[in-house]
Design a protein around this motif. Sequence first.
Motif, PDB file in Angstrom:
ATOM      1  N   HIS A 222       0.844  -1.202   0.000  1.00  0.00           N
ATOM      2  CA  HIS A 222       0.000   0.000   0.000  1.00  0.00           C
ATOM      3  C   HIS A 222       0.885   1.261   0.000  1.00  0.00           C
ATOM      4  O   HIS A 222       0.616   2.223  -0.744  1.00  0.00           O
ATOM      5  CB  HIS A 222      -0.907  -0.008   1.233  1.00  0.00           C
ATOM      6  CG  HIS A 222      -1.790   1.192   1.347  1.00  0.00           C
ATOM      7  ND1 HIS A 222      -2.890   1.392   0.531  1.00  0.00           N
ATOM      8  CD2 HIS A 222      -1.724   2.281   2.169  1.00  0.00           C
ATOM      9  CE1 HIS A 222      -3.458   2.539   0.852  1.00  0.00           C
ATOM     10  NE2 HIS A 222      -2.778   3.090   1.840  1.00  0.00           N
ATOM     11  N   ALA A 223       1.932   1.243   0.812  1.00  0.00           N
ATOM     12  CA  ALA A 223       2.837   2.402   0.871  1.00  0.00           C
ATOM     13  C   ALA A 223       3.565   2.587  -0.455  1.00  0.00           C
ATOM     14  O   ALA A 223       3.720   3.725  -0.936  1.00  0.00           O
ATOM     15  CB  ALA A 223       3.838   2.219   2.004  1.00  0.00           C
ATOM     16  N   LEU A 224       4.012   1.489  -1.068  1.00  0.00           N
ATOM     17  CA  LEU A 224       4.723   1.570  -2.346  1.00  0.00           C
ATOM     18  C   LEU A 224       3.798   2.107  -3.441  1.00  0.00           C
ATOM     19  O   LEU A 224       4.214   2.920  -4.280  1.00  0.00           O
ATOM     20  CB  LEU A 224       5.263   0.196  -2.744  1.00  0.00           C
ATOM     21  CG  LEU A 224       5.894   0.077  -4.133  1.00  0.00           C
ATOM     22  CD1 LEU A 224       7.069   1.028  -4.285  1.00  0.00           C
ATOM     23  CD2 LEU A 224       6.345  -1.357  -4.402  1.00  0.00           C
ATOM     24  N   THR A 225       2.539   1.667  -3.432  1.00  0.00           N
ATOM     25  CA  THR A 225       1.576   2.148  -4.423  1.00  0.00           C
ATOM     26  C   THR A 225       1.420   3.661  -4.315  1.00  0.00           C
ATOM     27  O   THR A 225       1.411   4.380  -5.328  1.00  0.00           O
ATOM     28  CB  THR A 225       0.220   1.459  -4.225  1.00  0.00           C
ATOM     29  OG1 THR A 225       0.387   0.034  -4.369  1.00  0.00           O
ATOM     30  CG2 THR A 225      -0.803   1.943  -5.247  1.00  0.00           C
ATOM     31  N   GLY A 226       1.321   4.169  -3.082  1.00  0.00           N
ATOM     32  CA  GLY A 226       1.221   5.611  -2.884  1.00  0.00           C
ATOM     33  C   GLY A 226       2.481   6.341  -3.309  1.00  0.00           C
ATOM     34  O   GLY A 226       2.413   7.427  -3.908  1.00  0.00           O
ATOM     35  N   TRP A 227       3.636   5.754  -3.018  1.00  0.00           N
ATOM     36  CA  TRP A 227       4.920   6.359  -3.393  1.00  0.00           C
ATOM     37  C   TRP A 227       5.025   6.473  -4.913  1.00  0.00           C
ATOM     38  O   TRP A 227       5.448   7.510  -5.432  1.00  0.00           O
ATOM     39  CB  TRP A 227       6.053   5.511  -2.840  1.00  0.00           C
ATOM     40  CG  TRP A 227       7.436   6.034  -3.077  1.00  0.00           C
ATOM     41  CD1 TRP A 227       8.091   7.002  -2.370  1.00  0.00           C
ATOM     42  CD2 TRP A 227       8.369   5.587  -4.081  1.00  0.00           C
ATOM     43  NE1 TRP A 227       9.358   7.181  -2.874  1.00  0.00           N
ATOM     44  CE2 TRP A 227       9.565   6.331  -3.917  1.00  0.00           C
ATOM     45  CE3 TRP A 227       8.303   4.629  -5.088  1.00  0.00           C
ATOM     46  CZ2 TRP A 227      10.672   6.143  -4.733  1.00  0.00           C
ATOM     47  CZ3 TRP A 227       9.421   4.444  -5.909  1.00  0.00           C
ATOM     48  CH2 TRP A 227      10.580   5.206  -5.722  1.00  0.00           C
ATOM     49  N   CYS A 228       4.624   5.423  -5.629  1.00  0.00           N
ATOM     50  CA  CYS A 228       4.671   5.452  -7.098  1.00  0.00           C
ATOM     51  C   CYS A 228       3.682   6.477  -7.646  1.00  0.00           C
ATOM     52  O   CYS A 228       4.004   7.231  -8.571  1.00  0.00           O
ATOM     53  CB  CYS A 228       4.352   4.063  -7.660  1.00  0.00           C
ATOM     54  SG  CYS A 228       5.612   2.805  -7.359  1.00  0.00           S
ATOM     55  N   ALA A 229       2.473   6.510  -7.067  1.00  0.00           N
ATOM     56  CA  ALA A 229       1.447   7.423  -7.574  1.00  0.00           C
ATOM     57  C   ALA A 229       1.831   8.880  -7.377  1.00  0.00           C
ATOM     58  O   ALA A 229       1.394   9.755  -8.140  1.00  0.00           O
ATOM     59  CB  ALA A 229       0.120   7.135  -6.881  1.00  0.00           C
ATOM     60  N   ALA A 230       2.654   9.167  -6.376  1.00  0.00           N
ATOM     61  CA  ALA A 230       3.051  10.555  -6.091  1.00  0.00           C
ATOM     62  C   ALA A 230       4.114  11.070  -7.052  1.00  0.00           C
ATOM     63  O   ALA A 230       4.494  12.246  -6.974  1.00  0.00           O
ATOM     64  CB  ALA A 230       3.566  10.662  -4.653  1.00  0.00           C
ATOM     65  N   GLN A 231       4.583  10.215  -7.961  1.00  0.00           N
ATOM     66  CA  GLN A 231       5.631  10.607  -8.900  1.00  0.00           C
ATOM     67  C   GLN A 231       5.134  10.381 -10.323  1.00  0.00           C
ATOM     68  O   GLN A 231       5.369   9.314 -10.901  1.00  0.00           O
ATOM     69  CB  GLN A 231       6.909   9.811  -8.640  1.00  0.00           C
ATOM     70  CG  GLN A 231       7.450   9.996  -7.222  1.00  0.00           C
ATOM     71  CD  GLN A 231       8.632   9.097  -6.929  1.00  0.00           C
ATOM     72  OE1 GLN A 231       9.761   9.389  -7.321  1.00  0.00           O
ATOM     73  NE2 GLN A 231       8.362   8.001  -6.223  1.00  0.00           N
ATOM     74  N   PRO A 232       4.425  11.347 -10.900  1.00  0.00           N
ATOM     75  CA  PRO A 232       3.861  11.189 -12.247  1.00  0.00           C
ATOM     76  C   PRO A 232       4.928  10.801 -13.271  1.00  0.00           C
ATOM     77  O   PRO A 232       6.028  11.354 -13.272  1.00  0.00           O
ATOM     78  CB  PRO A 232       3.281  12.578 -12.549  1.00  0.00           C
ATOM     79  CG  PRO A 232       3.023  13.176 -11.201  1.00  0.00           C
ATOM     80  CD  PRO A 232       4.123  12.663 -10.317  1.00  0.00           C
ATOM     81  N   GLY A 233       4.575   9.856 -14.107  1.00  0.00           N
ATOM     82  CA  GLY A 233       5.490   9.411 -15.150  1.00  0.00           C
ATOM     83  C   GLY A 233       6.432   8.307 -14.729  1.00  0.00           C
ATOM     84  O   GLY A 233       7.153   7.748 -15.557  1.00  0.00           O
ATOM     85  N   LEU A 234       6.443   7.972 -13.431  1.00  0.00           N
ATOM     86  CA  LEU A 234       7.367   6.949 -12.937  1.00  0.00           C
ATOM     87  C   LEU A 234       7.078   5.608 -13.600  1.00  0.00           C
ATOM     88  O   LEU A 234       5.926   5.165 -13.668  1.00  0.00           O
ATOM     89  CB  LEU A 234       7.226   6.811 -11.417  1.00  0.00           C
ATOM     90  CG  LEU A 234       8.208   5.863 -10.728  1.00  0.00           C
ATOM     91  CD1 LEU A 234       9.612   6.455 -10.724  1.00  0.00           C
ATOM     92  CD2 LEU A 234       7.754   5.571  -9.299  1.00  0.00           C
ATOM     93  N   VAL A 235       8.109   4.950 -14.084  1.00  0.00           N
ATOM     94  CA  VAL A 235       7.990   3.616 -14.686  1.00  0.00           C
ATOM     95  C   VAL A 235       8.776   2.600 -13.865  1.00  0.00           C
ATOM     96  O   VAL A 235       8.289   1.511 -13.568  1.00  0.00           O
ATOM     97  CB  VAL A 235       8.473   3.616 -16.150  1.00  0.00           C
ATOM     98  CG1 VAL A 235       8.503   2.200 -16.713  1.00  0.00           C
ATOM     99  CG2 VAL A 235       7.570   4.505 -17.007  1.00  0.00           C
ATOM    100  N   ALA A 236      10.015   2.970 -13.484  1.00  0.00           N
ATOM    101  CA  ALA A 236      10.826   2.065 -12.669  1.00  0.00           C
ATOM    102  C   ALA A 236      10.097   1.725 -11.379  1.00  0.00           C
ATOM    103  O   ALA A 236       9.413   2.575 -10.788  1.00  0.00           O
ATOM    104  CB  ALA A 236      12.168   2.718 -12.354  1.00  0.00           C
TER     105      ALA A 236
END
Length: 542
Positions: A222-236
């Motif tokens: 859940h935390a990782l999903t939020g971390w990824c969502a907070a960085q638009p364009g993130l693919v890695a």
Amino acid sequence: MGVLEDLEGARQAYERREWVSAYQRLSGVDSAELRGDDFSALAITAFLLGHRNDCVQALQRAYQVNLDAGDTRAAVRSAYWLTQVLWMGGEVAIGNGWLARAERLLDDLGEDVVERGYLLHEAMLRHVMRGEFAQAAELAPRITGYGRRFADADLVAMGLHSEGRLAIYGGEVAMGLRLLDEAMVAVVAGEVGPMFAGAIYCSSIEMCQEISDFGRAGEWTHALTGWCAAQPGLVAFTGQCAVHRGQLMRLHGAFGDAVREFERAAERYAATGGGPAVGMSHYERGEALRMRGEYGAAEAAYDLAAQCGHPAQPGQALLWLERGRTAAAAAAVRRLLTERADPVHRSQVLPAAVEVLVAAGDVDAAHTAAEELAGIASAFDCTALRAAAGYAAASVAIARGEAESALAGARRAADTWRRLSAPYEVARCTVLVGRALRLLGDESSAVADLAAARRAFAGLDAVPAERAAAALLVEAAAPGGLSPREVEVLRLVAAGRSNPQIAAELTLSEKTVSRHLSNIFTKLDVGSRTAAAAFAFEHRLV
């Protein structure tokens, strides 16, 4: 805007973690105007956005610019990241070449600097890749020590994380999890750079999945999903995030959603250049497809996993078992048990091994495997692993005709899986409860539990398990409450076969045949083979 304004805007976008803007602006500036740290920033943004080749090229430029400027330590860092990126992409030999360059530069420098901690991290990873966990465990605390001595938050977090994973592989699960959690605190607090943060997130969740700590895995996913969502364009890192979401979906019985999530994960991995990690998404997709009964697609997914360097077992062995290839499945799990020595990897194999060995009639070997799994579950103190161990023990007890033990164990395992919101596993335990009740002669209760399990499997679209439960319900028509296997044994007794002959014909041990005969005599209330044979003829079983 002038070049200096463009460059300053790019640097500010990078500091704000606006990766798309930073990448576009840095790419648009004349490379002759970029410093070594600008090339490093360009490399990181390229990596995060999935532009792997651009990342490698920018790191090579950063290395050379730093070297030409006489900044040896910065050049070492560039070489370090080149090694990391190349290793992740499967280009181990080229990565090793850059690592050798970095080591030579530090040797020439002759100072004790923080970059030595980074190269210790590379050395530790080499030991891990070779399976040399003891040597890796010796280096991990030194990495943490360098980070603390030089106040480098990235290195401290990665050192603690490495210490934690290696402690778990060494069997010290509680201490290892504490270290993982400590490293994650720094990540969640934003103290760690994006490259290390993403790696620690994904690696921590993967470790939790390996030891079946699904509660902790859910929190960090859940935390990782939020971390990824907070960085638009993130693919890695988004590919592995999708894998972990899919694993939780499968645990909670959403097999169709899980398959789609694993497919998205594979697409994300492809966007970052693929690499060995993509095999995990194919394997996990195979697991969900197997549970749905899509056997051809599951076999193809396992094959893709193997082609990507990810083991296709033990899932493939369970697939073979369900397709009637019992001997092949048994051979596979026996091999796995000889190959996987550490408790973490054995805990992933033992549940499947018990299931296959019971089906193959090797109850003694299954009993040994179930006891080992129970010991590991107790040492790890992870809820799901204790539930899996309980299910395994109950399965063996059913095979040995120990109905009361099987009933108690299956009910405890069902309760544990229920607390984890794992409906498929609860239904599997309910099947064992029904089988145990049948052995005890309580046919009405057995039918009720088996019918409940069948409804649960049907609701989950778990076709093979639903069919198996339906077949067990049909067994209620067998006279005397005999199981299908007991009917087979009784038919051969009535045909005049000896115990050794029955064992050979049904691929069972003589001990198992004797156990079946004892159950048959008890259920039919007879005291001899002759009386049992008479029952078989009377009820037209022969």
